[in-house]
Design a protein around this motif. Structure first.
Motif, mmCIF file in Angstrom:
data_model
loop_
_atom_site.group_PDB
_atom_site.id
_atom_site.type_symbol
_atom_site.label_atom_id
_atom_site.label_comp_id
_atom_site.label_asym_id
_atom_site.label_seq_id
_atom_site.Cartn_x
_atom_site.Cartn_y
_atom_site.Cartn_z
ATOM 1 N N ASP A 11 -7.620 8.644 -8.491
ATOM 2 C CA ASP A 11 -7.133 8.978 -7.231
ATOM 3 C C ASP A 11 -6.842 7.492 -6.782
ATOM 4 O O ASP A 11 -6.105 7.455 -5.727
ATOM 5 C CB ASP A 11 -8.052 9.487 -6.068
ATOM 6 C CG ASP A 11 -9.446 8.723 -6.096
ATOM 7 O OD1 ASP A 11 -10.448 9.070 -5.202
ATOM 8 O OD2 ASP A 11 -9.640 7.734 -6.926
ATOM 9 N N THR A 12 -7.038 6.434 -7.275
ATOM 10 C CA THR A 12 -6.506 4.959 -6.827
ATOM 11 C C THR A 12 -5.936 4.230 -8.074
ATOM 12 O O THR A 12 -6.600 4.439 -9.150
ATOM 13 C CB THR A 12 -7.490 4.412 -6.157
ATOM 14 O OG1 THR A 12 -8.736 4.148 -6.715
ATOM 15 C CG2 THR A 12 -7.899 5.026 -4.580
ATOM 16 N N ARG A 63 0.815 5.874 -0.478
ATOM 17 C CA ARG A 63 0.125 6.954 -0.816
ATOM 18 C C ARG A 63 1.080 7.765 -1.197
ATOM 19 O O ARG A 63 2.127 8.206 -0.565
ATOM 20 C CB ARG A 63 -0.552 7.509 0.651
ATOM 21 C CG ARG A 63 -1.811 6.394 1.304
ATOM 22 C CD ARG A 63 -2.099 7.067 2.451
ATOM 23 N NE ARG A 63 -2.714 8.167 2.533
ATOM 24 C CZ ARG A 63 -4.094 8.583 2.046
ATOM 25 N NH1 ARG A 63 -4.834 7.507 1.936
ATOM 26 N NH2 ARG A 63 -4.561 9.926 2.152
ATOM 27 N N THR A 83 -2.500 4.978 -3.813
ATOM 28 C CA THR A 83 -3.433 5.892 -3.411
ATOM 29 C C THR A 83 -2.853 7.396 -3.621
ATOM 30 O O THR A 83 -1.799 7.729 -2.961
ATOM 31 C CB THR A 83 -4.013 5.955 -1.811
ATOM 32 O OG1 THR A 83 -4.656 4.736 -1.688
ATOM 33 C CG2 THR A 83 -5.010 6.953 -1.898
ATOM 34 N N THR A 133 0.808 -1.182 -0.101
ATOM 35 C CA THR A 133 0.042 -0.120 0.059
ATOM 36 C C THR A 133 0.939 1.212 0.055
ATOM 37 O O THR A 133 1.772 1.299 0.831
ATOM 38 C CB THR A 133 -0.928 0.097 1.242
ATOM 39 O OG1 THR A 133 -1.792 -1.350 1.188
ATOM 40 C CG2 THR A 133 -1.835 1.099 1.169
ATOM 41 N N THR A 152 -2.990 11.436 -3.104
ATOM 42 C CA THR A 152 -3.622 12.439 -2.579
ATOM 43 C C THR A 152 -3.708 13.936 -3.164
ATOM 44 O O THR A 152 -2.859 14.250 -4.026
ATOM 45 C CB THR A 152 -2.923 12.678 -1.227
ATOM 46 O OG1 THR A 152 -1.479 12.968 -1.516
ATOM 47 C CG2 THR A 152 -2.927 11.256 -0.388
#
Length: 382
Positions: free
Chosen positions: A312-313, A250, A335, A248, A337
């Motif tokens: 956004d993903t 960001r 992800t 994962t 931002t």
């Protein structure tokens, strides 16, 4: 007489102000239509004049027009009949590839009366696309010591249509040594896997030819195929193993191109060629154009600038394979931002050409529209 005339004039102007406000309040409305995609230019969408109770002379004389927020004008007003028609051929998949319900919005402005009406048009999907594989031919390298029941990822098909017209099923044909299993992902997507049903013997058969067929639910159904060629290799008894089943990440949307977002890692207990691990990215939709995976190091770098407003993903499916062609799979969830990179945009939808100097407070003089493409606090305007 002069004083009485002035009083009557003030009362008339006050009454006019009330009428203008009442007309403005009554102008709010919403029309909703639906039309199949791929209809020719000029196709009927809805009877605007009838649904709004407008008279044809009123449409012609009051400068009625259709406006939209997008750069492309998809609809037009046929003044002769008061009908809303398509201004061009509309491809639903081009507009709403990842959206289940495709809705286009526009507004009907009656300038002379300071009225506007919102119009929503749902673009209904037709089965105009067949499932397709990004690669028509896939090579699999299988060890002869692979145990029956082992599974191997197969290429998945993509169908941009929606609902029943989209991809519904897979079918495998060609060899008794293999069968097909289909896993359902968290988002409902189908992931085909090749299952070894019978032990392999390289001396008996060094190659296996298979055909994977993908079908949609249209009537009639449309299909796409991919050829699978399996090559049987000698012993390799350990498969690569990723350090994580899911990574994962960001990142802000302004991360520079070329930045390393994450480095995946898989290890193999074997030695030599059978222990050398390489990485591959299952190409799916447009993700492969945005990110680059180094097949040797497992580093995933940004190949193209990100835009939070465009996506956004992102989900990447990875494979790690060794010299003996055993596999492991992992997923990378990226992800994006939002940053405040869009300024508010203001447009004047309609305005009066002149106004009396004694107009009362509350008189409507213009219709304004303000929009900011950012999200959250970055998109709030005041």
């Amino acid at each position: 007489m002069c004083a009485a005339g002035r009083r009557r004039g003030r009362r008339q102007r006050a009454l006019l102000c009330v009428v203008l406000l009442a007309a403005w309040q009554a102008a709010w409305g919403q029309l909703r239509y639906s039309v199949p995609e791929e209809m020719p230019k000029g196709s009927f969408v809805g009877d605007v004049a009838k649904d709004l109770g407008l008279q044809l002379p009123e449409i012609r004389d009051n400068a009625v027009r259709i406006v939209t927020e997008s750069r492309t004008q998809y609809f037009a007003l046929q003044e002769k009949m008061g009908h809303l028609v398509t201004a061009q051929r509309i491809d639903r998949e081009q507009l709403c590839e990842s959206v289940q319900q495709c809705v286009l919005r526009c507004e009907l402005i009656v300038e002379g009366e300071m009225k506007f009406y919102g119009i929503e048009v749902e673009i209904v999907d037709i089965n105009d696309n067949a499932p397709s594989f990004q690669e028509a031919d896939t090579d699999l390298r299988l060890s002869e010591t692979t145990a029956p029941g082992s599974r191997f990822p197969l290429p998945d098909a993509h169908d941009p249509d929606s609902g029943r017209n989209s991809l519904q099923s897979y079918e495998l044909s060609g060899d008794e040594h293999f069968s097909l299993a289909v896993q359902t992902g968290p988002g409902g997507d189908q992931r085909p896997e090749l299952v070894l049903a019978k032990a392999l013997d390289r001396e008996e058969a060094a190659f296996h030819e298979l055909v994977l067929r993908a079908s949609d639910g249209g009537d009639p159904a449309r299909t796409g195929t991919a050829r699978i060629r399996g090559t049987v290799l000698d012993a390799n008894d350990n498969a690569p193993v990723f350090s994580q089943a899911e990574y994962t990440v960001r990142v802000p949307e302004d991360v520079p191109v070329g930045s390393v977002l994450v480095t995946v890692r898989a290890t193999d207990k074997d030695e030599g060629l059978n222990g050398q691990v390489k990485y591959s990215l299952k190409k799916k939709k447009s993700s492969s154009q945005i990110f680059h995976l180094d097949s040797e190091t497992g580093a995933i770098t940004l190949a193209r600038s990100l835009d939070f407003e465009e996506g956004d993903t992102y989900e990447l499916d990875l494979q790690a394979y060794d010299g003996g062609a055993l596999y492991d799979t992992a997923k990378v969830m990226i992800t994006v931002t939002d940053i405040n990179d869009n300024a508010p945009d203001i447009s004047v939808r309609s305005a009066l050409n002149e106004i009396s100097e004694d107009a009362q407070p509350g008189t409507v003089v213009a219709l304004l529209h303000v929009q900011d493409r950012d999200s959250g606090a970055n998109g709030e305007v005041r």
